[in-house]
Design a protein around this motif. Sequence first.
Motif, PDB file in Angstrom:
ATOM      1  N   GLY A 116       8.148  35.006 -24.402  1.00  0.00           N
ATOM      2  CA  GLY A 116       7.878  36.426 -24.556  1.00  0.00           C
ATOM      3  C   GLY A 116       6.818  36.998 -23.638  1.00  0.00           C
ATOM      4  N   HIS A 117       6.336  36.220 -22.681  1.00  0.00           N
ATOM      5  CA  HIS A 117       5.321  36.720 -21.754  1.00  0.00           C
ATOM      6  C   HIS A 117       5.993  37.403 -20.562  1.00  0.00           C
ATOM      7  CE1 HIS A 117       3.462  33.103 -23.712  1.00  0.00           C
ATOM      8  NE2 HIS A 117       2.595  34.042 -24.038  1.00  0.00           N
ATOM      9  N   GLU A 118       5.460  38.547 -20.191  1.00  0.00           N
ATOM     10  CA  GLU A 118       5.930  39.256 -19.005  1.00  0.00           C
ATOM     11  C   GLU A 118       4.713  39.853 -18.319  1.00  0.00           C
ATOM     12  OE1 GLU A 118       9.049  42.746 -17.542  1.00  0.00           O
ATOM     13  OE2 GLU A 118       9.168  41.925 -19.583  1.00  0.00           O
ATOM     14  N   ARG A 119       4.463  39.432 -17.072  1.00  0.00           N
ATOM     15  CA  ARG A 119       3.285  39.879 -16.355  1.00  0.00           C
ATOM     16  C   ARG A 119       3.598  40.104 -14.887  1.00  0.00           C
ATOM     17  NH1 ARG A 119      -1.847  39.329 -18.874  1.00  0.00           N
ATOM     18  NH2 ARG A 119      -2.534  40.395 -16.973  1.00  0.00           N
ATOM     19  N   THR A 120       2.795  40.942 -14.267  1.00  0.00           N
ATOM     20  CA  THR A 120       2.790  41.097 -12.814  1.00  0.00           C
ATOM     21  C   THR A 120       1.572  40.354 -12.291  1.00  0.00           C
ATOM     22  OG1 THR A 120       3.874  43.255 -12.935  1.00  0.00           O
ATOM     23  CG2 THR A 120       2.707  42.715 -10.894  1.00  0.00           C
ATOM     24  N   VAL A 121       1.794  39.356 -11.442  1.00  0.00           N
ATOM     25  CA  VAL A 121       0.723  38.506 -10.930  1.00  0.00           C
ATOM     26  C   VAL A 121       0.413  38.945  -9.505  1.00  0.00           C
ATOM     27  CG1 VAL A 121      -0.081  36.139 -10.643  1.00  0.00           C
ATOM     28  CG2 VAL A 121       1.709  36.644 -12.322  1.00  0.00           C
ATOM     29  N   ARG A 122      -0.870  39.227  -9.255  1.00  0.00           N
ATOM     30  CA  ARG A 122      -1.287  39.755  -7.959  1.00  0.00           C
ATOM     31  C   ARG A 122      -2.220  38.777  -7.262  1.00  0.00           C
ATOM     32  NH1 ARG A 122      -1.074  43.933 -11.694  1.00  0.00           N
ATOM     33  NH2 ARG A 122       0.309  45.657 -11.091  1.00  0.00           N
ATOM     34  N   ALA A 123      -2.483  39.032  -5.979  1.00  0.00           N
ATOM     35  CA  ALA A 123      -3.405  38.188  -5.208  1.00  0.00           C
ATOM     36  C   ALA A 123      -4.758  38.136  -5.915  1.00  0.00           C
ATOM     37  CB  ALA A 123      -3.560  38.734  -3.797  1.00  0.00           C
ATOM     38  N   GLY A 124      -5.282  36.918  -6.052  1.00  0.00           N
ATOM     39  CA  GLY A 124      -6.555  36.724  -6.725  1.00  0.00           C
ATOM     40  C   GLY A 124      -6.440  36.376  -8.189  1.00  0.00           C
ATOM     41  N   ASP A 125      -5.234  36.484  -8.767  1.00  0.00           N
ATOM     42  CA  ASP A 125      -5.012  36.091 -10.160  1.00  0.00           C
ATOM     43  C   ASP A 125      -4.635  34.615 -10.232  1.00  0.00           C
ATOM     44  OD1 ASP A 125      -5.255  38.811 -10.557  1.00  0.00           O
ATOM     45  OD2 ASP A 125      -3.132  39.130 -11.062  1.00  0.00           O
ATOM     46  N   VAL A 126      -5.117  33.921 -11.246  1.00  0.00           N
ATOM     47  CA  VAL A 126      -4.655  32.564 -11.540  1.00  0.00           C
ATOM     48  C   VAL A 126      -3.699  32.642 -12.720  1.00  0.00           C
ATOM     49  CG1 VAL A 126      -5.305  30.274 -12.370  1.00  0.00           C
ATOM     50  CG2 VAL A 126      -6.722  31.403 -10.674  1.00  0.00           C
ATOM     51  N   TYR A 162       0.727  30.192 -22.198  1.00  0.00           N
ATOM     52  CA  TYR A 162       0.626  30.993 -20.979  1.00  0.00           C
ATOM     53  C   TYR A 162      -0.775  31.566 -20.888  1.00  0.00           C
ATOM     54  CZ  TYR A 162       1.526  34.661 -17.530  1.00  0.00           C
ATOM     55  OH  TYR A 162       1.475  35.455 -16.421  1.00  0.00           O
ATOM     56  N   ASP A 163      -1.321  31.584 -19.678  1.00  0.00           N
ATOM     57  CA  ASP A 163      -2.653  32.130 -19.464  1.00  0.00           C
ATOM     58  C   ASP A 163      -2.699  32.771 -18.085  1.00  0.00           C
ATOM     59  OD1 ASP A 163      -5.391  32.658 -19.938  1.00  0.00           O
ATOM     60  OD2 ASP A 163      -5.991  30.817 -18.915  1.00  0.00           O
ATOM     61  N   ILE A 164      -3.460  33.858 -17.974  1.00  0.00           N
ATOM     62  CA  ILE A 164      -3.669  34.476 -16.673  1.00  0.00           C
ATOM     63  C   ILE A 164      -5.108  34.967 -16.610  1.00  0.00           C
ATOM     64  CG2 ILE A 164      -2.790  36.738 -17.415  1.00  0.00           C
ATOM     65  CD1 ILE A 164      -1.678  37.049 -14.524  1.00  0.00           C
ATOM     66  N   VAL A 165      -5.744  34.705 -15.466  1.00  0.00           N
ATOM     67  CA  VAL A 165      -7.099  35.209 -15.210  1.00  0.00           C
ATOM     68  C   VAL A 165      -6.988  36.202 -14.062  1.00  0.00           C
ATOM     69  CG1 VAL A 165      -9.458  34.650 -14.583  1.00  0.00           C
ATOM     70  CG2 VAL A 165      -8.129  33.035 -15.952  1.00  0.00           C
ATOM     71  N   PRO A 166      -7.039  37.513 -14.362  1.00  0.00           N
ATOM     72  CA  PRO A 166      -6.930  38.503 -13.278  1.00  0.00           C
ATOM     73  C   PRO A 166      -8.177  38.488 -12.396  1.00  0.00           C
ATOM     74  CG  PRO A 166      -6.489  39.474 -15.455  1.00  0.00           C
ATOM     75  CD  PRO A 166      -7.119  38.137 -15.682  1.00  0.00           C
ATOM     76  N   GLY A 167      -7.958  38.457 -11.097  1.00  0.00           N
ATOM     77  CA  GLY A 167      -9.056  38.574 -10.143  1.00  0.00           C
ATOM     78  C   GLY A 167     -10.172  37.584 -10.376  1.00  0.00           C
ATOM     79  N   ILE A 168      -9.827  36.314 -10.425  1.00  0.00           N
ATOM     80  CA  ILE A 168     -10.844  35.291 -10.701  1.00  0.00           C
ATOM     81  C   ILE A 168     -11.964  35.365  -9.658  1.00  0.00           C
ATOM     82  CG2 ILE A 168      -9.718  33.459  -9.377  1.00  0.00           C
ATOM     83  CD1 ILE A 168     -10.556  31.537 -11.686  1.00  0.00           C
ATOM     84  N   ALA A 169     -13.192  35.228 -10.137  1.00  0.00           N
ATOM     85  CA  ALA A 169     -14.347  35.337  -9.247  1.00  0.00           C
ATOM     86  C   ALA A 169     -14.469  34.103  -8.368  1.00  0.00           C
ATOM     87  CB  ALA A 169     -15.620  35.525 -10.067  1.00  0.00           C
TER      88      ALA A 169
END
Length: 217
Positions: A81-91, A130-137
Motif C-alpha cells: 500500500g505504499h506509494e511515493r515519489t522518490v527524488r534526488a537526495g532521498d533514501v 517501507y521507509d523513506i528519508v527525504p533529503g537525507i543530510a
Amino acid sequence: MDVRRAAERYPGGDPAAGIETRHAFSFGPHYDPDNLRFGPLIACNEERLAPGAGFDEHPHSHTEIVTWVIEGELIHRDSAGHERTVRAGDVQHLSAAAGVRHVERNDGEGPLAFLQMWLAPLEPGGEPSYDIVPGIADATPYAVPAAGAMLHVRRLGTGERTAVPDAAFLYVHVVRGAVRLDGAELGAGDAARITGEQGLAAVAVTPAELLVWELSG
C-alpha cells in the motif's frame, strides 16, 4: 582495495523499452561465479529510465532494497500500500522480507537515473516494510540492521576530505564527480570494494557525491 570501473559493469535492461541497466554484480544472464556478492551486498544496479518507461509489478523476497535517485523522479508503488515519489537526495528502503510486489516508473517528462542496491538479510522471512528519508543530510548514516549494514552519504567540494569508516567490508560508489581514494582516482559510476583496511580517506578531485556502505561481513 578492488576498484571496479563504470565501463566494466554488465549491460542489461531493455533499451527498446527505454530501460538501460548496468550491473556491478553477477545478474541474470550475466552469471559470474567470482562476482556474486561483496559481504551482504548482492546487487548494485545503475538504472536509467526514459520518460514513460518503468518496471511493471514484480516480486521480491528476502532482500533489503535501497534506492538512491541521481536525476529525475522515481514513482514507487508496492503491494503493502505504499506509494511515493522518490527524488534526488532521498533514501528509499524496501524490506521485501517474506514477499512483496512493487512497481517502479518514470512518469515525468525528463530522464530518470537511480542506483538500486540489494542486500541479503541476516535472517529470512518476516513482514515487509517501507521507509523513506527525504533529503537525507550529508554525513547522516542510514542503518539497515536486517543486513548488518550502514549507508553513509558524503557530498564534497573540490579538495575536501572525508574519512572512510573502518569496517570488515566497505563498498564505496561514486555517484557524481571524482575522488582520490588510497591512491586511486574514481569517477562517476566507479566503485571500490575494500576489505580489512583502516584509516582510509577520500579526497574530492572535483565536487563529488559518494555512497559508502559499511558492511559487517
